[in-house]
Scaffold this motif. Structure first.
Motif, PDB file in Angstrom:
ATOM      1  N   THR A  32       0.838  -1.194   0.000  1.00 54.71           N
ATOM      2  CA  THR A  32       0.000   0.000   0.000  1.00 54.71           C
ATOM      3  C   THR A  32       0.873   1.244   0.000  1.00 54.71           C
ATOM      4  OG1 THR A  32      -1.746  -1.139   1.236  1.00 54.71           O
ATOM      5  CG2 THR A  32      -1.796   1.265   1.249  1.00 54.71           C
ATOM      6  N   PRO A  33       0.550   2.229  -0.830  1.00 55.07           N
ATOM      7  CA  PRO A  33       1.382   3.445  -0.863  1.00 55.07           C
ATOM      8  C   PRO A  33       1.226   4.289   0.394  1.00 55.07           C
ATOM      9  CG  PRO A  33      -0.536   3.692  -2.281  1.00 55.07           C
ATOM     10  CD  PRO A  33      -0.541   2.270  -1.825  1.00 55.07           C
ATOM     11  N   HIS A  50       1.402   7.341  -9.121  1.00 51.78           N
ATOM     12  CA  HIS A  50       1.990   6.314  -9.986  1.00 51.78           C
ATOM     13  C   HIS A  50       2.634   5.183  -9.189  1.00 51.78           C
ATOM     14  CE1 HIS A  50       2.250   9.724 -13.149  1.00 51.78           C
ATOM     15  NE2 HIS A  50       1.145   9.017 -13.319  1.00 51.78           N
ATOM     16  N   PHE A  51       1.890   4.717  -8.187  1.00 52.86           N
ATOM     17  CA  PHE A  51       2.378   3.648  -7.305  1.00 52.86           C
ATOM     18  C   PHE A  51       1.681   2.343  -7.664  1.00 52.86           C
ATOM     19  CE2 PHE A  51       2.544   1.024  -3.541  1.00 52.86           C
ATOM     20  CZ  PHE A  51       3.804   1.262  -3.006  1.00 52.86           C
ATOM     21  N   LEU A  52       2.463   1.291  -7.874  1.00 56.97           N
ATOM     22  CA  LEU A  52       1.908  -0.027  -8.162  1.00 56.97           C
ATOM     23  C   LEU A  52       1.547  -0.699  -6.835  1.00 56.97           C
ATOM     24  CD1 LEU A  52       1.284  -2.149 -10.378  1.00 56.97           C
ATOM     25  CD2 LEU A  52       3.577  -3.081  -9.965  1.00 56.97           C
ATOM     26  N   TYR A  53       0.249  -0.834  -6.564  1.00 59.04           N
ATOM     27  CA  TYR A  53      -0.197  -1.408  -5.297  1.00 59.04           C
ATOM     28  C   TYR A  53      -0.716  -2.825  -5.507  1.00 59.04           C
ATOM     29  CZ  TYR A  53      -4.906  -0.281  -6.964  1.00 59.04           C
ATOM     30  OH  TYR A  53      -6.062  -0.209  -7.716  1.00 59.04           O
ATOM     31  N   THR A  54      -0.651  -3.608  -4.450  1.00 54.67           N
ATOM     32  CA  THR A  54      -1.217  -4.956  -4.444  1.00 54.67           C
ATOM     33  C   THR A  54      -2.052  -5.123  -3.183  1.00 54.67           C
ATOM     34  OG1 THR A  54       0.788  -5.831  -3.375  1.00 54.67           O
ATOM     35  CG2 THR A  54       0.656  -5.984  -5.782  1.00 54.67           C
ATOM     36  N   GLU A  55      -3.067  -5.973  -3.250  1.00 59.75           N
ATOM     37  CA  GLU A  55      -3.954  -6.224  -2.112  1.00 59.75           C
ATOM     38  C   GLU A  55      -4.421  -7.672  -2.169  1.00 59.75           C
ATOM     39  OE1 GLU A  55      -5.399  -6.501   0.832  1.00 59.75           O
ATOM     40  OE2 GLU A  55      -5.834  -4.351   0.812  1.00 59.75           O
ATOM     41  N   LEU A  56      -3.868  -8.494  -1.261  1.00 53.34           N
ATOM     42  CA  LEU A  56      -4.296  -9.881  -1.161  1.00 53.34           C
ATOM     43  C   LEU A  56      -4.742 -10.244   0.250  1.00 53.34           C
ATOM     44  CD1 LEU A  56      -1.667 -11.718  -3.400  1.00 53.34           C
ATOM     45  CD2 LEU A  56      -4.120 -11.587  -3.793  1.00 53.34           C
ATOM     46  N   THR A  57      -4.771  -9.278   1.149  1.00 53.51           N
ATOM     47  CA  THR A  57      -5.275  -9.541   2.495  1.00 53.51           C
ATOM     48  C   THR A  57      -6.798  -9.620   2.484  1.00 53.51           C
ATOM     49  OG1 THR A  57      -5.352  -7.180   3.034  1.00 53.51           O
ATOM     50  CG2 THR A  57      -3.323  -8.374   3.562  1.00 53.51           C
ATOM     51  N   GLU A  58      -7.426  -8.969   1.519  1.00 55.84           N
ATOM     52  CA  GLU A  58      -8.875  -9.025   1.326  1.00 55.84           C
ATOM     53  C   GLU A  58      -9.134  -8.837  -0.160  1.00 55.84           C
ATOM     54  OE1 GLU A  58     -13.026  -6.902   2.883  1.00 55.84           O
ATOM     55  OE2 GLU A  58     -11.112  -5.838   3.036  1.00 55.84           O
ATOM     56  N   GLY A  59      -9.651  -9.868  -0.796  1.00 54.75           N
ATOM     57  CA  GLY A  59      -9.828  -9.799  -2.234  1.00 54.75           C
ATOM     58  C   GLY A  59      -8.506  -9.982  -2.954  1.00 54.75           C
ATOM     59  N   ALA A  60      -8.476  -9.590  -4.210  1.00 52.90           N
ATOM     60  CA  ALA A  60      -7.261  -9.705  -5.022  1.00 52.90           C
ATOM     61  C   ALA A  60      -7.188  -8.486  -5.922  1.00 52.90           C
ATOM     62  CB  ALA A  60      -7.274 -10.993  -5.847  1.00 52.90           C
ATOM     63  N   GLY A  61      -6.464  -7.465  -5.458  1.00 53.74           N
ATOM     64  CA  GLY A  61      -6.381  -6.218  -6.207  1.00 53.74           C
ATOM     65  C   GLY A  61      -4.968  -5.925  -6.656  1.00 53.74           C
ATOM     66  N   LEU A  62      -4.851  -5.441  -7.874  1.00 54.29           N
ATOM     67  CA  LEU A  62      -3.572  -5.018  -8.429  1.00 54.29           C
ATOM     68  C   LEU A  62      -3.843  -3.819  -9.318  1.00 54.29           C
ATOM     69  CD1 LEU A  62      -0.535  -5.377  -9.135  1.00 54.29           C
ATOM     70  CD2 LEU A  62      -1.271  -6.913 -10.981  1.00 54.29           C
ATOM     71  N   GLY A  63      -3.135  -2.733  -9.086  1.00 52.62           N
ATOM     72  CA  GLY A  63      -3.356  -1.547  -9.900  1.00 52.62           C
ATOM     73  C   GLY A  63      -2.300  -0.496  -9.658  1.00 52.62           C
ATOM     74  N   ARG A  64      -2.488   0.633 -10.300  1.00 53.33           N
ATOM     75  CA  ARG A  64      -1.540   1.734 -10.169  1.00 53.33           C
ATOM     76  C   ARG A  64      -2.320   3.018  -9.925  1.00 53.33           C
ATOM     77  NH1 ARG A  64       3.732   2.547 -11.747  1.00 53.33           N
ATOM     78  NH2 ARG A  64       3.781   0.550 -12.837  1.00 53.33           N
ATOM     79  N   THR A  65      -1.867   3.809  -8.975  1.00 50.97           N
ATOM     80  CA  THR A  65      -2.489   5.120  -8.776  1.00 50.97           C
ATOM     81  C   THR A  65      -2.124   6.035  -9.942  1.00 50.97           C
ATOM     82  OG1 THR A  65      -0.581   5.897  -7.500  1.00 50.97           O
ATOM     83  CG2 THR A  65      -2.389   4.887  -6.260  1.00 50.97           C
TER      84      THR A  65
END
Length: 334
Positions: A32-33, A50-65
């Motif tokens: 998380t940024p 322009h931060f590449l974030y990941t989220e696997l603690t809840e759901g499955a998210g991958l994206g860039r601000t």
């Protein structure tokens, strides 16, 4: 002594190696940024750009601000034409799903040719969005609609007065000090979250989750002061009218599943009716997702909240919840 120093040196190297391995793992698992103050006032803060974030603690998210540190697939430039502005909390931020699966992403696909811009950020519940409403209009000047999300409808008189008086507490900056240092390393950040959870702090300490999204109804017909809420909605309407745009507020109730597999929704019919009446009085479109959530569960066995790696039917909106909401919004404004 020499043997002890050898052991200490090996232990230190092992610890450094483990730290690097866990940091690398957390880059993929929960990255998380850091967030910074937003000078425009449209939100209390934004994430690192322009931060590449990941989220696997809840759901499955991958994206860039984007360049503003917001969850949009494109950058914003001053004067850019925005048709629809989406405001809200971490539900609208939607780190748990792909950006294309969020409410804003799905609306962009449904409303072909329309520019939908998402300024949903963690911690920005309904009263915070109301406090930032004028600044958001001034910054983005949406030509058609401002969409505001809420997962609660009953608010204390204190919180409503704070909106009217301009004294809503601003979410503090966490880019400096100890918290800022921890935030820059995904492994330390995750450990801090977990330790905070044991001591009662939870993830709110670093992510400012949606404190004012929690309804305060304790069984009364309506916990909010109708006069104060009317004044808040009237203020929003007047600000929107000055910029030639309309307001749509949608309510998505929190859900749970009981032991018999029944969907549990809040018993807040009186509050929903009262809020709906006040929205109609102030020429604000009100969308209540309660019936849609119930129907989807009864007919299609779909839940709007929860993920494969979290509590069933609880937590943030999942891709089905985002799709249901976007579909209902499209029916109203499409």
């Amino acid at each position: 002594m020499k043997s002890f120093l050898n052991w200490a040196g090996k232990a230190f190297l092992a610890a450094c190696f483990a730290f690097l391995v866990m940091t690398g793992f957390c880059v993929l698992y929960d990255n998380t940024p850091v967030h910074y103050p937003n000078s425009s006032g449209a939100t209390d803060y934004t994430w690192a750009p322009h931060f590449l974030y990941t989220e696997l603690t809840e759901g499955a998210g991958l994206g860039r601000t984007n360049n503003e540190g917001l969850m949009n697939p494109y950058d914003y430039s001053d004067g850019m034409e925005i048709d629809i502005l989406v405001m809200g909390s971490s539900h609208m931020e939607a780190k748990q799903v792909a950006q294309s699966e969020s409410v804003a992403g799905r609306l962009s696909a449904l409303l072909s040719g329309k520019h939908v811009y998402n300024i949903g950020v963690s911690g920005h519940g309904f009263t915070t969005c109301c406090a930032n409403f004028e600044a958001a209009l001034r910054r983005y000047r949406p030509s058609e609609y401002v969409i505001i999300e809420t997962s609660g409808l009953d608010f204390s008189a204190e919180s409503l007065n704070a909106v009217l008086n301009g004294t809503v507490d601003e979410i503090p900056d966490h880019s400096t000090g100890l918290v800022g240092f921890l935030s820059k390393n995904p492994f330390l950040r995750l450990v801090y979250h977990q330790l905070s959870g044991f001591t009662g702090g939870g993830r709110k300490i670093l992510e400012d989750e949606d404190e004012d999204d929690v309804p305060v109804n304790d069984g009364e017909e309506s916990a909010f002061d109708r006069t104060l809420m009317d004044r808040v909605l009237c203020s929003l309407r007047e600000s929107a009218a000055a910029y030639g745009t309309k307001i749509l507020i949608f309510y998505h109730p929190t859900t749970q599943i009981d032991r018999e597999g029944e969907l549990l929704l809040p018993d807040d019919g009186a509050a929903r009716a009262a809020f709906s009446d006040l929205c109609a009085k102030n020429d604000i479109i009100f969308l209540d997702m309660t019936e849609r959530f119930q129907r989807e569960y009864d007919e299609n066995h779909l839940l709007a909240h929860g993920f494969f790696n979290s509590s069933v039917g609880n937590g943030h909106l999942n891709k089905y919840g985002h799709e249901m909401i976007a579909d209902e919004i499209y029916k109203l404004i499409g």
